[in-house]
Design an enzyme around this catalytic site. Structure first.
Site, PDB file in Angstrom:
ATOM      1  N   GLU A   1      -5.983 -10.792  -1.111  1.00 13.65           N
ATOM      2  CA  GLU A   1      -6.802 -10.544   0.091  1.00 13.65           C
ATOM      3  C   GLU A   1      -8.282 -10.528  -0.286  1.00 13.65           C
ATOM      4  O   GLU A   1      -9.055  -9.690   0.184  1.00 13.65           O
ATOM      5  CB  GLU A   1      -6.408  -9.207   0.740  1.00 13.65           C
ATOM      6  CG  GLU A   1      -4.943  -9.119   1.102  1.00 13.65           C
ATOM      7  CD  GLU A   1      -4.537  -7.846   1.830  1.00 13.65           C
ATOM      8  OE1 GLU A   1      -5.410  -7.110   2.320  1.00 13.65           O
ATOM      9  OE2 GLU A   1      -3.317  -7.590   1.916  1.00 13.65           O
TER      10      GLU A   1
ATOM     11  N   ASP B   1     -12.069 -10.563  -0.745  1.00 12.59           N
ATOM     12  CA  ASP B   1     -13.378 -10.715  -0.097  1.00 12.59           C
ATOM     13  C   ASP B   1     -14.371  -9.854  -0.875  1.00 12.59           C
ATOM     14  O   ASP B   1     -13.982  -8.915  -1.559  1.00 12.59           O
ATOM     15  CB  ASP B   1     -13.367 -10.375   1.415  1.00 12.59           C
ATOM     16  CG  ASP B   1     -12.603  -9.125   1.794  1.00 12.59           C
ATOM     17  OD1 ASP B   1     -12.523  -8.184   0.982  1.00 12.59           O
ATOM     18  OD2 ASP B   1     -12.085  -9.078   2.934  1.00 12.59           O
TER      19      ASP B   1
ATOM     20  N   ASN C   1       2.271  -5.294  -3.124  1.00  8.05           N
ATOM     21  CA  ASN C   1       0.862  -5.585  -2.811  1.00  8.05           C
ATOM     22  C   ASN C   1       0.082  -4.291  -2.571  1.00  8.05           C
ATOM     23  O   ASN C   1       0.558  -3.405  -1.848  1.00  8.05           O
ATOM     24  CB  ASN C   1       0.836  -6.439  -1.528  1.00  8.05           C
ATOM     25  CG  ASN C   1      -0.494  -7.094  -1.247  1.00  8.05           C
ATOM     26  OD1 ASN C   1      -1.038  -7.783  -2.107  1.00  8.05           O
ATOM     27  ND2 ASN C   1      -1.015  -6.898  -0.045  1.00  8.05           N
TER      28      ASN C   1
ATOM     29  N   GLU D   1       0.807  -1.238   0.000  1.00  9.81           N
ATOM     30  CA  GLU D   1       0.000   0.000   0.000  1.00  9.81           C
ATOM     31  C   GLU D   1       0.831   1.275   0.000  1.00  9.81           C
ATOM     32  O   GLU D   1       0.570   2.200   0.773  1.00  9.81           O
ATOM     33  CB  GLU D   1      -0.974  -0.010   1.191  1.00  9.81           C
ATOM     34  CG  GLU D   1      -1.907  -1.208   1.170  1.00  9.81           C
ATOM     35  CD  GLU D   1      -2.810  -1.309   2.408  1.00  9.81           C
ATOM     36  OE1 GLU D   1      -2.736  -0.434   3.280  1.00  9.81           O
ATOM     37  OE2 GLU D   1      -3.569  -2.294   2.483  1.00  9.81           O
TER      38      GLU D   1
ATOM     39  N   HIS E   1     -10.140  -6.315  -2.096  1.00  9.05           N
ATOM     40  CA  HIS E   1     -11.238  -6.181  -1.127  1.00  9.05           C
ATOM     41  C   HIS E   1     -12.347  -5.500  -1.907  1.00  9.05           C
ATOM     42  O   HIS E   1     -12.368  -4.274  -2.038  1.00  9.05           O
ATOM     43  CB  HIS E   1     -10.811  -5.307   0.052  1.00  9.05           C
ATOM     44  CG  HIS E   1      -9.768  -5.953   0.904  1.00  9.05           C
ATOM     45  ND1 HIS E   1     -10.032  -7.051   1.688  1.00  9.05           N
ATOM     46  CD2 HIS E   1      -8.455  -5.676   1.081  1.00  9.05           C
ATOM     47  CE1 HIS E   1      -8.924  -7.413   2.324  1.00  9.05           C
ATOM     48  NE2 HIS E   1      -7.957  -6.604   1.966  1.00  9.05           N
TER      49      HIS E   1
END
Ligand code: 9MR
Length: 358
Positions: free
Chosen positions: A270, A272, A206, A165, A242
């Site tokens: 990650e 979801d 990432n 990030e 996400h």
């Protein structure tokens, strides 16, 4: 000759016995063997590694959780146990307890471990945020941090999110402590330091938001291509993903396909799929929502499965069940983002994932 005759008589006699036995004794008919049902699991059915982020306390103490992790996934990421605040709480203290527990669990159960994360603006202990020192002291802190951790897990952790990030949504570098103290090329140096400590580890950049649109992802892809052109050891791009069930398929496909165009490995790292992005406190998870979620999972898996095989590092969901997800707590709302429900039962999303790989 006599011997042969005796032998033949014996054979005939035995045959007669066998015959009369089968006629006279009604052998109970044993029930047919049950059909061999093929064991279905994500790790068995998907053509690339399928992983989950794991919470070490749940892994230790919740048997349903441990069972699903053991059965379903073949790649694991620590949700928090390998972050800086946990691993490196004081300058000269490293706390390996939970991370080493995960490593041992992975060794016993044949799971791959992806390391998350070496350099991030969050999860920093106060000894780092309060650190006073000149440029050389900061560089030493940075290098020692990365290399102590990567060395500790050498040969056990196959891959790392080296930097996490580092970009804002407008495509500029995030004004993190690392940027302030080390300058914009800290990203490249993080990869070099990690590579020195474990030349076999696969090193990832990432971030989230590749699916938002071109602004942020183009900045990230340009940075990564720049690292490649300078022969900085970067092996892959992590797309956190996400996301939410209302995200357009086109945006998701662009995120995956533009990352693949770099030629690097792509990790959906990650995943979801939020079902309550509008923070409705009274929302319930209906069959229709469950089906829309399944379709979105399917689309992501299908799109990912179409990039070149050699670039498919895998897909990792961010924890296991809706009960464990960070989303309800973080946004203070009900939500159901993962493929297993609160009772660790498979949701329609689970079938969506399997269907995506057909
Ligand atoms: O899900 C994680 C949550 O349990 C932690 O409290 C938080 C801070 O360490 O980090 C969350 O995981 C984040 C991940 O490390 C990086 N991308 C965003 C994730 C969700 O916030």
């Amino acid at each position: 000759m006599k011997k042969l005759q005796t032998f033949l008589v014996l054979i005939l006699f035995a045959g007669g016995l066998a015959c009369s036995k089968s006629k006279n004794e009604e052998k109970p008919v044993s029930p047919p063997d049950p059909p061999v049902t093929e064991e279905v699991s994500l790790q068995k059915k998907l053509p690339f590694p399928f992983g989950a982020a794991v919470n070490i306390n749940l892994l230790k103490n919740n048997s349903a959780y441990r069972e699903v992790v053991t059965t379903e996934f073949n790649s694991l990421t620590a949700e928090t146990a390998m972050k800086t605040a946990t691993l490196h709480p004081q300058q000269n203290t490293f706390n390996w307890t939970d991370a080493d527990y995960l490593i041992e669990f992975a060794r016993q159960n044949n799971k791959r471990i992806h390391g998350h994360t070496l350099i991030w603006h969050q999860s920093l202990p106060s000894w780092i945020t309060n650190f006073q020192g000149d440029a050389a002291a900061w560089e030493d802190l940075f290098k020692t941090h990365i290399q102590t951790i990567v060395s500790h897990f050498k040969g056990k952790v196959v891959s790392w999110d080296v930097v996490n990030e580092a970009f804002d949504d407008d495509g500029t570098l995030r004004n993190s402590l690392w940027l302030q103290k080390l300058g914009p090329d800290y990203i490249a140096r993080a990869f070099q330091y990690a590579h020195e400590a474990d030349p076999d580890a696969l090193l990832f950049y990432n971030d989230y938001g590749h699916e938002y649109g071109p602004t942020k992802r183009t900045a990230i892809l340009n940075m990564v291509n720049d690292l490649k052109s300078r022969s900085i050891p970067v092996n892959g791009i992590g797309l956190q993903m996400h996301t939410r069930y209302t995200m357009a398929d086109n945006n998701l496909a662009n995120a995956i396909n533009t990352a693949a165009q770099t030629g690097l490995k792509v990790h959906i790292s990650e995943l979801d799929i939020a079902m309550n992005p509008d923070n409705n406190q009274n929302l319930t998870f209906t069959a229709s929502l469950a089906d829309q979620q399944a379709q979105k999972y399917k689309f992501i898996v299908k799109t990912y499965n179409a990039i070149p095989k050699s670039q498919q590092f895998g897909i990792t969901t961010w924890n296991v069940s809706d009960a464990d997800s960070w989303i309800p707590g973080n946004y203070n709302r009900p939500d159901w983002p993962l493929p297993f429900d609160n009772a660790y039962k498979k949701k329609p999303a689970y079938q969506g994932i399997l269907d995506g790989a057909k």
